[in-house]
Design an enzyme around this catalytic site. Structure first.
Site, mmCIF file in Angstrom:
data_model
loop_
_atom_site.group_PDB
_atom_site.id
_atom_site.type_symbol
_atom_site.label_atom_id
_atom_site.label_comp_id
_atom_site.label_asym_id
_atom_site.label_seq_id
_atom_site.Cartn_x
_atom_site.Cartn_y
_atom_site.Cartn_z
ATOM 1 N N ARG A 1 37.068 61.274 13.023
ATOM 2 C CA ARG A 1 38.127 61.094 14.026
ATOM 3 C C ARG A 1 39.219 62.170 14.024
ATOM 4 O O ARG A 1 40.196 62.040 14.752
ATOM 5 C CB ARG A 1 38.773 59.711 13.909
ATOM 6 C CG ARG A 1 37.805 58.554 14.087
ATOM 7 C CD ARG A 1 38.498 57.289 14.490
ATOM 8 N NE ARG A 1 39.515 56.854 13.529
ATOM 9 C CZ ARG A 1 40.287 55.791 13.714
ATOM 10 N NH1 ARG A 1 40.158 55.058 14.810
ATOM 11 N NH2 ARG A 1 41.173 55.450 12.804
ATOM 12 N N ASP A 2 39.059 63.218 13.250
ATOM 13 C CA ASP A 2 40.042 64.310 13.294
ATOM 14 C C ASP A 2 39.372 65.647 13.007
ATOM 15 O O ASP A 2 39.875 66.455 12.238
ATOM 16 C CB ASP A 2 41.172 64.051 12.308
ATOM 17 C CG ASP A 2 42.401 64.938 12.565
ATOM 18 O OD1 ASP A 2 42.548 65.434 13.704
ATOM 19 O OD2 ASP A 2 43.210 65.128 11.635
ATOM 20 N N LEU A 3 38.229 65.864 13.660
ATOM 21 C CA LEU A 3 37.509 67.126 13.466
ATOM 22 C C LEU A 3 38.247 68.252 14.181
ATOM 23 O O LEU A 3 38.525 68.174 15.374
ATOM 24 C CB LEU A 3 36.086 67.007 14.010
ATOM 25 C CG LEU A 3 35.166 66.043 13.253
ATOM 26 C CD1 LEU A 3 33.861 65.865 14.010
ATOM 27 C CD2 LEU A 3 34.906 66.560 11.846
ATOM 28 N N ASN B 1 40.555 71.317 9.366
ATOM 29 C CA ASN B 1 39.957 70.374 8.420
ATOM 30 C C ASN B 1 38.586 70.821 7.942
ATOM 31 O O ASN B 1 37.824 70.028 7.382
ATOM 32 C CB ASN B 1 39.873 68.979 9.051
ATOM 33 C CG ASN B 1 41.235 68.346 9.189
ATOM 34 O OD1 ASN B 1 42.179 68.709 8.482
ATOM 35 N ND2 ASN B 1 41.365 67.396 10.104
#
Length: 212
Positions: free
Chosen positions: A62-64, A68
């Site tokens: 949910r935070d690609l 990251n």
């Protein structure tokens, strides 16, 4: 190469020995930071292996985004920062919108319940575009402008990208999440080139002197 000829824009990735920066050349007004498709393919396979492992265990990242994705000394990628990750079960939908807006899927902008894996595939498509072009797929001067561009799903495809690469990104960044490629379909796509399943290439150590 003189650094004064460049303006540092943002971090594309970070490892234990430094950061990969996106830069603007002042004379050419050209962004520098994109990689050739062959190198992107190698790194992308590693991201797919990591994300496939997560989804197989019922975890959506949910935070690609590039920030990251960490590069180690051997030029291999590690998927990081699971602070916004969520567990899912089967086809159950998630409710909480989260992540970086530039990489968020259309259904999050519409505040709909969404499939975690499908949202990850969209975000990964935006990441792939960033890797091969050094540009963001969707940008806006305001949240409303960014939202409108994401919901239009219209973006520039540079002429130097291969047809297979363009096809893969179109399938990953399909507005309708039910028509969007699944992660398994992405893995089997000809551009990825892994017809017999995931076996991501891992680099050998760099030749040369380790930075102090």
């Amino acid at each position: 190469m003189a650094l004064r000829q460049y303006v540092m824009l943002r971090t594309l990735g970070e490892g234990g020995y430094g950061k990969v920066k996106l830069a603007l050349h002042l004379r050419r007004a050209r962004r520098c930071g994109c990689l050739g498709e062959m190198e992107v393919r190698r790194l992308f396979r590693q991201i797919l292996a990591a994300l496939s492992h997560c989804h197989a265990h019922g975890v959506a990242h949910r935070d690609l985004k590039p920030e990251n994705l960490l590069l180690d000394w051997h030029r291999n990628i590690k998927l990081a920062d699971f602070g916004l990750s969520a567990q899912f079960s089967g086809a159950a939908l998630l409710k909480t919108p989260c992540g970086s807006p530039e990489f968020a899927s259309p259904e999050l902008f519409c505040r709909q319940e969404y499939s975690g894996p499908a949202a990850d595939v969209w975000s990964l498509g935006v990441v792939l575009y960033d890797m091969v072009t050094g540009e963001l797929t969707f940008e806006g001067n305001s949240f409303g402008e960014l939202r409108a561009r994401v919901l239009s799903s219209i973006y520039h495809e540079p002429h130097y990208l291969s047809q297979q690469n363009r096809d893969l990104m179109r399938k990953m960044m399909t507005l309708d999440h039910q028509s969007r490629s699944t992660l398994d379909s992405v893995i089997q796509h000809p551009w990825v080139g892994l017809p017999n399943g995931l076996s991501p290439a891992v680099s050998r150590p760099w030749a040369g002197t380790r930075p102090q």
